[in-house]
Design a protein around this motif. Structure first.
Motif, PDB file in Angstrom:
ATOM      1  N   CYS A  79      91.581  57.270  34.355  1.00 24.04           N
ATOM      2  CA  CYS A  79      91.535  56.307  35.377  1.00 24.04           C
ATOM      3  C   CYS A  79      92.731  55.513  35.670  1.00 24.04           C
ATOM      4  O   CYS A  79      93.115  54.805  36.664  1.00 24.04           O
ATOM      5  CB  CYS A  79      90.410  55.142  34.966  1.00 24.04           C
ATOM      6  SG  CYS A  79      90.888  54.417  33.242  1.00 24.04           S
ATOM      7  N   SER A  80      93.853  55.722  34.816  1.00 18.16           N
ATOM      8  CA  SER A  80      95.139  55.016  35.076  1.00 18.16           C
ATOM      9  C   SER A  80      95.911  55.275  36.303  1.00 18.16           C
ATOM     10  O   SER A  80      96.350  54.263  36.847  1.00 18.16           O
ATOM     11  CB  SER A  80      96.037  55.455  33.762  1.00 18.16           C
ATOM     12  OG  SER A  80      97.591  54.770  33.997  1.00 18.16           O
ATOM     13  N   ILE A  81      95.986  56.388  36.702  1.00 15.58           N
ATOM     14  CA  ILE A  81      96.557  56.669  37.930  1.00 15.58           C
ATOM     15  C   ILE A  81      95.932  56.171  39.031  1.00 15.58           C
ATOM     16  O   ILE A  81      96.513  55.508  40.048  1.00 15.58           O
ATOM     17  CB  ILE A  81      97.159  58.065  38.054  1.00 15.58           C
ATOM     18  CG1 ILE A  81      98.047  58.533  36.842  1.00 15.58           C
ATOM     19  CG2 ILE A  81      97.617  58.429  39.630  1.00 15.58           C
ATOM     20  CD1 ILE A  81      99.120  57.901  36.880  1.00 15.58           C
ATOM     21  N   SER A  82      94.520  56.286  39.162  1.00 21.37           N
ATOM     22  CA  SER A  82      93.820  55.845  40.275  1.00 21.37           C
ATOM     23  C   SER A  82      93.771  54.249  40.227  1.00 21.37           C
ATOM     24  O   SER A  82      93.643  53.713  41.207  1.00 21.37           O
ATOM     25  CB  SER A  82      92.197  56.320  40.029  1.00 21.37           C
ATOM     26  OG  SER A  82      92.295  57.742  40.248  1.00 21.37           O
ATOM     27  N   PHE A  83      93.834  53.811  39.089  1.00 21.46           N
ATOM     28  CA  PHE A  83      93.650  52.342  39.173  1.00 21.46           C
ATOM     29  C   PHE A  83      95.124  51.701  39.806  1.00 21.46           C
ATOM     30  O   PHE A  83      95.020  50.824  40.569  1.00 21.46           O
ATOM     31  CB  PHE A  83      93.668  51.877  37.675  1.00 21.46           C
ATOM     32  CG  PHE A  83      94.017  50.405  37.641  1.00 21.46           C
ATOM     33  CD1 PHE A  83      92.715  49.560  37.291  1.00 21.46           C
ATOM     34  CD2 PHE A  83      94.844  49.754  37.300  1.00 21.46           C
ATOM     35  CE1 PHE A  83      92.379  48.374  37.302  1.00 21.46           C
ATOM     36  CE2 PHE A  83      95.017  48.135  37.162  1.00 21.46           C
ATOM     37  CZ  PHE A  83      93.992  47.477  37.289  1.00 21.46           C
ATOM     38  N   LYS A  84      96.324  52.409  39.517  1.00 20.82           N
ATOM     39  CA  LYS A  84      97.372  51.825  40.082  1.00 20.82           C
ATOM     40  C   LYS A  84      97.248  52.092  41.737  1.00 20.82           C
ATOM     41  O   LYS A  84      97.840  51.129  42.418  1.00 20.82           O
ATOM     42  CB  LYS A  84      98.555  52.799  39.542  1.00 20.82           C
ATOM     43  CG  LYS A  84      99.700  52.953  40.516  1.00 20.82           C
ATOM     44  CD  LYS A  84     100.650  51.586  40.419  1.00 20.82           C
ATOM     45  CE  LYS A  84     101.835  51.735  41.165  1.00 20.82           C
ATOM     46  NZ  LYS A  84     102.462  50.229  41.478  1.00 20.82           N
ATOM     47  N   LYS A  85      96.582  53.346  42.180  1.00 14.19           N
ATOM     48  CA  LYS A  85      96.681  53.522  43.456  1.00 14.19           C
ATOM     49  C   LYS A  85      95.884  52.379  44.313  1.00 14.19           C
ATOM     50  O   LYS A  85      96.358  51.910  45.264  1.00 14.19           O
ATOM     51  CB  LYS A  85      96.065  54.653  43.763  1.00 14.19           C
ATOM     52  CG  LYS A  85      95.859  55.346  45.171  1.00 14.19           C
ATOM     53  CD  LYS A  85      95.670  56.827  45.379  1.00 14.19           C
ATOM     54  CE  LYS A  85      94.319  56.954  44.813  1.00 14.19           C
ATOM     55  NZ  LYS A  85      94.141  58.572  45.051  1.00 14.19           N
ATOM     56  N   TYR A  86      94.611  51.871  43.579  1.00 13.71           N
ATOM     57  CA  TYR A  86      93.727  50.955  44.430  1.00 13.71           C
ATOM     58  C   TYR A  86      94.224  49.634  44.074  1.00 13.71           C
ATOM     59  O   TYR A  86      93.665  48.772  44.745  1.00 13.71           O
ATOM     60  CB  TYR A  86      92.425  51.196  43.885  1.00 13.71           C
ATOM     61  CG  TYR A  86      92.151  52.392  44.528  1.00 13.71           C
ATOM     62  CD1 TYR A  86      91.345  52.543  45.855  1.00 13.71           C
ATOM     63  CD2 TYR A  86      91.977  53.709  43.947  1.00 13.71           C
ATOM     64  CE1 TYR A  86      90.889  53.790  46.615  1.00 13.71           C
ATOM     65  CE2 TYR A  86      91.352  54.996  44.563  1.00 13.71           C
ATOM     66  CZ  TYR A  86      90.716  54.875  45.858  1.00 13.71           C
ATOM     67  OH  TYR A  86      90.486  55.907  46.428  1.00 13.71           O
ATOM     68  N   LEU A 115      99.834  63.344  40.345  1.00  9.02           N
ATOM     69  CA  LEU A 115      99.444  62.684  39.239  1.00  9.02           C
ATOM     70  C   LEU A 115      98.072  62.424  38.702  1.00  9.02           C
ATOM     71  O   LEU A 115      97.605  62.355  37.484  1.00  9.02           O
ATOM     72  CB  LEU A 115     100.202  61.266  39.311  1.00  9.02           C
ATOM     73  CG  LEU A 115     101.880  61.414  39.271  1.00  9.02           C
ATOM     74  CD1 LEU A 115     102.480  60.032  39.345  1.00  9.02           C
ATOM     75  CD2 LEU A 115     102.138  61.903  37.902  1.00  9.02           C
ATOM     76  N   GLU A 116      97.003  62.154  39.572  1.00  7.06           N
ATOM     77  CA  GLU A 116      95.645  62.105  39.212  1.00  7.06           C
ATOM     78  C   GLU A 116      95.117  63.508  38.739  1.00  7.06           C
ATOM     79  O   GLU A 116      94.309  63.319  37.817  1.00  7.06           O
ATOM     80  CB  GLU A 116      94.761  61.532  40.420  1.00  7.06           C
ATOM     81  CG  GLU A 116      95.166  60.169  40.959  1.00  7.06           C
ATOM     82  CD  GLU A 116      94.069  59.887  42.162  1.00  7.06           C
ATOM     83  OE1 GLU A 116      93.595  59.302  42.019  1.00  7.06           O
ATOM     84  OE2 GLU A 116      94.527  60.258  43.288  1.00  7.06           O
ATOM     85  N   ILE A 117      95.594  64.533  39.316  1.00  2.43           N
ATOM     86  CA  ILE A 117      95.066  65.901  38.436  1.00  2.43           C
ATOM     87  C   ILE A 117      95.748  65.947  37.341  1.00  2.43           C
ATOM     88  O   ILE A 117      94.976  66.401  36.266  1.00  2.43           O
ATOM     89  CB  ILE A 117      95.638  66.936  39.612  1.00  2.43           C
ATOM     90  CG1 ILE A 117      94.876  66.793  40.910  1.00  2.43           C
ATOM     91  CG2 ILE A 117      95.356  68.210  38.768  1.00  2.43           C
ATOM     92  CD1 ILE A 117      95.361  67.911  41.893  1.00  2.43           C
ATOM     93  N   ILE A 118      96.949  65.636  37.021  1.00  3.25           N
ATOM     94  CA  ILE A 118      97.680  65.695  35.780  1.00  3.25           C
ATOM     95  C   ILE A 118      96.814  64.738  34.730  1.00  3.25           C
ATOM     96  O   ILE A 118      96.590  65.140  33.526  1.00  3.25           O
ATOM     97  CB  ILE A 118      99.106  65.261  35.853  1.00  3.25           C
ATOM     98  CG1 ILE A 118      99.814  66.521  36.515  1.00  3.25           C
ATOM     99  CG2 ILE A 118      99.637  64.868  34.448  1.00  3.25           C
ATOM    100  CD1 ILE A 118     101.297  66.075  36.778  1.00  3.25           C
ATOM    101  N   ASN A 119      96.602  63.410  35.350  1.00  2.00           N
ATOM    102  CA  ASN A 119      95.853  62.514  34.307  1.00  2.00           C
ATOM    103  C   ASN A 119      94.381  63.161  33.780  1.00  2.00           C
ATOM    104  O   ASN A 119      94.177  63.045  32.954  1.00  2.00           O
ATOM    105  CB  ASN A 119      95.530  61.338  35.253  1.00  2.00           C
ATOM    106  CG  ASN A 119      95.129  60.085  34.507  1.00  2.00           C
ATOM    107  OD1 ASN A 119      94.787  58.899  35.061  1.00  2.00           O
ATOM    108  ND2 ASN A 119      95.014  60.216  33.215  1.00  2.00           N
ATOM    109  N   THR A 120      93.584  63.554  34.921  1.00  3.39           N
ATOM    110  CA  THR A 120      92.619  64.258  34.561  1.00  3.39           C
ATOM    111  C   THR A 120      92.541  65.313  33.643  1.00  3.39           C
ATOM    112  O   THR A 120      91.704  65.692  32.595  1.00  3.39           O
ATOM    113  CB  THR A 120      91.777  64.791  35.736  1.00  3.39           C
ATOM    114  OG1 THR A 120      91.717  63.613  36.742  1.00  3.39           O
ATOM    115  CG2 THR A 120      90.444  65.367  35.541  1.00  3.39           C
ATOM    116  N   VAL A 121      93.437  66.343  33.765  1.00  5.92           N
ATOM    117  CA  VAL A 121      93.639  67.594  32.999  1.00  5.92           C
ATOM    118  C   VAL A 121      94.281  66.999  31.541  1.00  5.92           C
ATOM    119  O   VAL A 121      93.570  67.653  30.661  1.00  5.92           O
ATOM    120  CB  VAL A 121      94.750  68.438  33.621  1.00  5.92           C
ATOM    121  CG1 VAL A 121      94.987  69.619  32.495  1.00  5.92           C
ATOM    122  CG2 VAL A 121      94.295  69.130  34.844  1.00  5.92           C
TER     123      VAL A 121
END
Length: 341
Positions: free
Chosen positions: A141-148, A206-212
């Motif tokens: 959730c970290s990267i998505s949180f930043k985006k939103y 970065l969201e893909i990396i966060n998820t992987v």
């Protein structure tokens, strides 16, 4: 004297500001639509003109690196300690300890999203650190949180942009005390729902990396510690963002407990676990100041903040939200997206 929301129920203190009649003016059939979103910007300019020394607080907070790392290590230690417990104690620990820690790490992601640990010049370092802080949460959730979250500050309450504002279906259905209780319990799911249906954005690398990275970590936890540790970690995140005392900040920050006030602060002891996120008026006025210095902002500009109604308890926030039929997920200020000139 500073005004608390409990005191606002006493008419002899604030007259008609928050009488039952006034509160019922906030419709439960739709959000409160407003057309002026300059409050935080205007107050920031006015405060900086009067107290320019506040600009010196707009700097990184490197101590966050060590504080957040220690929190992560504590949660990793708990993953080991719960692996052989009975299931009832796994769930108990997930609520009492894990929920508090993982909620704290969610708020740490908030601090990281503002680039506070490494500063704006090392933005990518903050993104990597956010992925690291995300590990004990169990869900990427970290990267998505930043985006939103950037949109949340730039377009606070704007319909179709700020995913902190509930979908109209949430307000329509979760309108009774029982349904609002369920809504609070499953807030993480509804927040995800909004990302998909209110303001869906393209997935970044970065969201893909966060998820992987997160899925890899979850698999390692399962094989090294066992299923109980994995369940502890995931349930801790769900409970910590749901029916948990600390989660009162998710509602208390921007829901209209008083008509015509969009943002509320909280100055209680739970700020120690949440990087002073309770200082929410101060944060929206000065989003470039780390949480540790927000109490100093309030102290310097006391005449601006002490007069604002604020919460005295996040537990009371949750209770009032569920039990008061004049408050629901419709109790938000909404705005139209400003037209570009």
């Amino acid at each position: 004297d500073p005004v608390t929301l409990s005191e606002l129920h006493l008419e002899q203190i604030l007259g008609q500001v928050c009488t039952p009649a006034m509160r019922k003016l906030a419709s439960l059939e739709d959000a409160e639509w407003v057309y002026n979103d300059r409050l935080h910007n205007d107050r920031r300019r006015e405060i900086l003109a009067k107290y320019p020394e506040i600009k010196s607080l707009m700097k990184p907070d490197p101590n966050l690196i060590w504080i957040i790392t220690i929190i992560i290590l504590i949660q990793l230690a708990l993953l080991y300690l719960v692996k052989d417990l009975e299931w009832k104690w796994v769930i108990f620990c997930a609520y009492v300890f894990g929920g508090s820690i993982n909620h704290s790490l969610i708020i740490a992601s908030h601090e990281i999203s503002h680039n506070f640990p490494f500063g704006h010049r090392k933005a990518l370092w903050n993104r990597w650190f956010g992925i690291f802080a995300n590990l004990p949460i169990g869900i990427p959730c970290s990267i998505s949180f930043k985006k939103y979250h950037t949109d949340h500050h730039r377009f606070l309450g704007v319909d179709g942009v700020d995913v902190g504002v509930p979908h109209y279906l949430e307000g329509w259905f979760f309108c009774t005390a029982y349904r609002k209780l369920v809504w609070i319990a499953f807030q993480p799911l509804f927040i995800t729902f909004r990302l998909l249906f209110i303001n869906r954005k393209p997935i970044s690398y970065l969201e893909i990396i966060n998820t992987v990275v997160q899925i890899t970590f979850d698999i390692i936890v399962y094989y090294v510690f066992g299923v109980k540790s994995l369940v502890y970690m995931l349930v801790a995140s769900m409970l910590g963002l749901g029916l948990h005392p600390i989660s009162g900040n998710l509602i208390g920050d921007h829901y209209m407990f008083l008509k015509d006030q969009e943002t509320f602060s909280y100055y209680g002891p739970l700020n120690l676990l949440t990087f002073n996120v309770g200082y929410h008026n101060e944060h929206h006025d000065f989003p470039n100041i780390p949480g540790k210095d927000l109490p100093l902002v309030r102290k310097i500009a006391a005449e601006y903040y002490d007069k604002l109604p604020h919460h005295i308890s996040w537990i009371k926030v949750l209770y009032d939200f569920v039990m008061d039929n004049t408050i629901s997920s419709y109790s938000r200020m909404k705005k139209r997206l400003p037209k570009r000139k």
